[in-house]
Scaffold this motif. Sequence first.
Motif, mmCIF file in Angstrom:
data_model
loop_
_atom_site.group_PDB
_atom_site.id
_atom_site.type_symbol
_atom_site.label_atom_id
_atom_site.label_comp_id
_atom_site.label_asym_id
_atom_site.label_seq_id
_atom_site.Cartn_x
_atom_site.Cartn_y
_atom_site.Cartn_z
ATOM 1 N N ASP A 114 6.778 -90.398 21.881
ATOM 2 C CA ASP A 114 6.258 -89.036 21.915
ATOM 3 C C ASP A 114 7.418 -88.098 22.194
ATOM 4 O O ASP A 114 8.460 -88.514 22.732
ATOM 5 C CB ASP A 114 5.176 -88.902 22.993
ATOM 6 C CG ASP A 114 4.370 -87.615 22.868
ATOM 7 O OD1 ASP A 114 4.480 -86.947 21.825
ATOM 8 O OD2 ASP A 114 3.640 -87.276 23.814
ATOM 9 N N ARG A 174 6.109 -80.680 18.465
ATOM 10 C CA ARG A 174 5.718 -81.858 19.232
ATOM 11 C C ARG A 174 5.172 -82.913 18.297
ATOM 12 O O ARG A 174 4.748 -82.619 17.176
ATOM 13 C CB ARG A 174 4.679 -81.512 20.290
ATOM 14 C CG ARG A 174 3.363 -80.952 19.776
ATOM 15 C CD ARG A 174 2.487 -80.512 20.935
ATOM 16 N NE ARG A 174 1.248 -79.897 20.505
ATOM 17 C CZ ARG A 174 0.105 -80.563 20.352
ATOM 18 N NH1 ARG A 174 0.077 -81.865 20.570
ATOM 19 N NH2 ARG A 174 -0.987 -79.938 19.971
ATOM 20 N N LYS A 175 5.166 -84.155 18.779
ATOM 21 C CA LYS A 175 4.645 -85.245 17.964
ATOM 22 C C LYS A 175 3.124 -85.224 17.939
ATOM 23 O O LYS A 175 2.508 -85.570 16.947
ATOM 24 C CB LYS A 175 5.152 -86.592 18.470
ATOM 25 C CG LYS A 175 4.758 -87.758 17.571
ATOM 26 C CD LYS A 175 5.531 -89.017 17.894
ATOM 27 C CE LYS A 175 5.228 -90.103 16.877
ATOM 28 N NZ LYS A 175 6.041 -91.308 17.107
ATOM 29 N N ILE A 182 1.011 -86.772 20.381
ATOM 30 C CA ILE A 182 0.319 -87.848 21.081
ATOM 31 C C ILE A 182 0.318 -87.528 22.567
ATOM 32 O O ILE A 182 1.315 -87.715 23.263
ATOM 33 C CB ILE A 182 0.999 -89.204 20.840
ATOM 34 C CG1 ILE A 182 1.106 -89.487 19.341
ATOM 35 C CG2 ILE A 182 0.246 -90.323 21.547
ATOM 36 C CD1 ILE A 182 1.898 -90.736 19.020
ATOM 37 N N SER A 199 0.685 -84.994 24.104
ATOM 38 C CA SER A 199 1.821 -84.183 24.531
ATOM 39 C C SER A 199 1.410 -82.901 25.239
ATOM 40 O O SER A 199 2.247 -82.222 25.806
ATOM 41 C CB SER A 199 2.736 -83.855 23.347
ATOM 42 O OG SER A 199 2.018 -83.267 22.309
#
Length: 307
Positions: A271, A292-293, A295, A297
Motif C-alpha cells: 500500500d 494512493r493505492k 487499500i 489507505s
Amino acid sequence: MPDVAADPERGGPLEWVGMEGIITPLRIDAGRGSTLQVMARVDAFVNLVRTDRRGIHMSRLYRLIDERLGAETLGTTALQRLLQEFLDSQHELADRARLRLQFDQPVRRRALRSQHEGWRVYPMAIEATLCHDGLDMSLETQVTYSSTCPASAALSRQVITEHFARRFPSPTPVPRDTALAWLNSEQGVAATPHAQRSVANIWAQLARCAAFDAIHLVDRIETALGTPVQSIVKREDEQAFALANGRNLMFCEDAARRIQRVLDTEGGIADYRVRVEHQESLHPHNAVAYARKGIDSEDAPWDRTGP
C-alpha cells in the motif's frame, strides 16, 4: 533493590507503553556495497497486557536499542529480531512490540556531466510492528526535485516565436548564422517558463516478508521524475539540468502519477500514499496533488511535512 513497576495495580491493558525520541547510532546501507553509521531518533513501545502489573521494564528496551542498532546493518531480519527481543525482555507483560526510526539517509551522487560527486541526504522514517501474526513495516521518505510548468513553457515558446516573427518579418528565408546569433542573444530568450523546487512525500507499507531497500526506491522515483536536485554543479552540469527540465515539463498531477506508476510496479509494496507539492514561483500558494493505492489507505498515517 525494590521494583515498584512490578507491584500489583489493578487496571485495564494498555495499547502502547514505551519511550520516544531516543538518540542512538544506527548502521544503514549507504549503497555501492558500503554501510554508514548515522544518528537516529527512535521510538520504542510494547503493549501492556497484564492487568495485575503496574508497568513495563523500559530500561530493558533502551539497553536492547543501544546494543543492537549500531552493531548490525538495518534490515527486515534485524528489526524483527530486535522486536522479538523487546517482547522476551518483558517476561510476558506484552505480546506486541513497535519501533519507529527516523534518520537522514546519505547517498553519494554523481554530477550530471562532470566527473564530480557530492552527498545528497534523504529524510527517512521506518516503522515496524511485531504481533502474533507477523511483522508489519512501513517506510516514509521525501524526494526533492525541480518542476517546470508545461503551461508556462508553452506561453514562453509563443512569445519567442512572436519576437522572432517581428525581428524577421520578411518572408525571405533567414540566413542560418543570423538566426543562430539571434537565438543565442538575450533577445532570443524573450520569455522563460517558471520552475520551482518541489517535494514528494511518500509513505509505503511493505508486503509481509518483503525486504526494504530505501535507496532503490528513491532511485526509481528520481528516475521517473527526471529532475532531482543536485549536489555539486559545474557549468556543464547546470546546462544538463536545464536540458532535463526542458524534457520533463510537469504539473503536480504529472509528478504524482509518475511516482504512482513506480509504486504500482514495486512488488514489495502492499500500500502507499503520495503527496507532491510544487512550491510555486508564480503564486504565493503551492500546487499539491495526492495519490494512493487504495487499500485501507484512508487509515494510513500521513504527515504533510514528510518524515
